[in-house]
Design a protein around this motif. Sequence first.
Motif, PDB file in Angstrom:
ATOM      1  N   TYR A  12      40.869  35.430  39.234  1.00  0.00           N
ATOM      2  CA  TYR A  12      41.863  35.635  40.305  1.00  0.00           C
ATOM      3  C   TYR A  12      42.341  34.253  40.733  1.00  0.00           C
ATOM      4  N   ARG A  13      42.985  33.574  39.796  1.00  0.00           N
ATOM      5  CA  ARG A  13      43.332  32.165  39.978  1.00  0.00           C
ATOM      6  C   ARG A  13      44.286  31.920  41.143  1.00  0.00           C
ATOM      7  N   ASP A  25      34.405  38.414  41.577  1.00  0.00           N
ATOM      8  CA  ASP A  25      34.212  39.454  42.593  1.00  0.00           C
ATOM      9  C   ASP A  25      35.544  39.958  43.128  1.00  0.00           C
ATOM     10  N   LYS A  26      36.434  39.030  43.457  1.00  0.00           N
ATOM     11  CA  LYS A  26      37.706  39.396  44.069  1.00  0.00           C
ATOM     12  C   LYS A  26      38.616  40.125  43.070  1.00  0.00           C
ATOM     13  N   ALA A  27      38.563  39.726  41.807  1.00  0.00           N
ATOM     14  CA  ALA A  27      39.346  40.420  40.787  1.00  0.00           C
ATOM     15  C   ALA A  27      38.837  41.852  40.609  1.00  0.00           C
ATOM     16  N   TYR A  28      37.532  42.003  40.611  1.00  0.00           N
ATOM     17  CA  TYR A  28      36.930  43.332  40.479  1.00  0.00           C
ATOM     18  C   TYR A  28      37.321  44.214  41.656  1.00  0.00           C
ATOM     19  N   GLU A  29      37.266  43.639  42.873  1.00  0.00           N
ATOM     20  CA  GLU A  29      37.659  44.378  44.075  1.00  0.00           C
ATOM     21  C   GLU A  29      39.134  44.770  44.018  1.00  0.00           C
ATOM     22  N   THR A 245      47.801  37.901  34.821  1.00  0.00           N
ATOM     23  CA  THR A 245      48.444  37.429  36.038  1.00  0.00           C
ATOM     24  C   THR A 245      47.459  36.726  36.961  1.00  0.00           C
ATOM     25  N   ASP A 246      47.985  35.771  37.737  1.00  0.00           N
ATOM     26  CA  ASP A 246      47.181  35.079  38.743  1.00  0.00           C
ATOM     27  C   ASP A 246      46.997  35.924  40.000  1.00  0.00           C
ATOM     28  N   TYR A 247      47.848  36.943  40.169  1.00  0.00           N
ATOM     29  CA  TYR A 247      47.863  37.736  41.399  1.00  0.00           C
ATOM     30  C   TYR A 247      47.789  39.231  41.064  1.00  0.00           C
TER      31      TYR A 247
END
Length: 321
Positions: A12-13, A25-29, A245-247
């Motif tokens: 989650y760059r 963690d944040k990408a998984y969420e 994607t970064d977002y």
Amino acid sequence: MVQVDILGHRAYRGLYPENTLLAFDKAYEAGVDVIETDLQMSADGIVVVNHDATTGRIWNRDYTIGETKWEELQTLRCNDPKFADQRMPSFVEALKWAVEHPRAKLMLDIKFTNDKIILIKSFADMLKVKNDLAYWKKHIIWGLWTVDWYAFGVQTGILNDFPLVCITLSLHVAKSFVEYSKKLDNPHYKLSGVSLHFVSTWSDQFQQKWLPYLKENNVRIYVWTINHEIDFKYCNALPISGFVTDYPLQARSAISKYKRSDTVFQKPKIGSKEGLRFYAFLTLYSWIAQLLFSPWSQYKVIGQWSFSYLMLKLLKLIHFL
């Protein structure tokens, strides 16, 4: 209709330190379908999660990873004060994280600047974390840049029944992967997909020549790194399987606005503001494809810096890469 996956670029760059467990963690969420991440190897043969071959851009000291032992690399901390507790994970740590997050799937972008033994080391790490090949074949996608690495993965048996993606800026390199896969004619080592720069898909040549070729050979198409809503509109009008994607959250929102059944690829007017960007990017991509893969692109032009190195630096500066 082609299913569209969202791939978190370096996890989650866009909002978190890339390739850290926090970003995982944040990408998984955020509900990503795949986490795209990068592997390097330390001087003592430990596979680590990092994009660059050096550490100075993200971490608080600048080392060359291949010349530095893991004992030293694991003391580094993120150079962003907001995330000063974050450190570089080993691949084993990333795999343990994946096992703890059952929906997680990783696409491994393995830099060809490494020794090919990193494939063997990575494979061994998987079995060390969970001795279940069937499990990893559902959770790992290998991403390789050159066809000789593909051949090595076949010769060693490492790629057997794993999804495999060619990552490249060059459509001709992508073709070399497809043709090698066809030559093998072995379903256990078939090329699964190609991951291309998103601008490459905008050209008439791609849509008239390459799309039918990839479709004929049952090769999925991923595009990277795509962050602007208008670019999702263009690419979602094409049979693309996944967006790197970064977002991730914004990407999912952007795609939802453009139903494929209702969206037709349409170039902007050349005189418009968006048209100027569109055609400038197309022209730039055409130059890149020709220049970066020419024999003289590796010649040193300023000190130890080659033409291709300087070109890549410029492309990152203008957010083309």
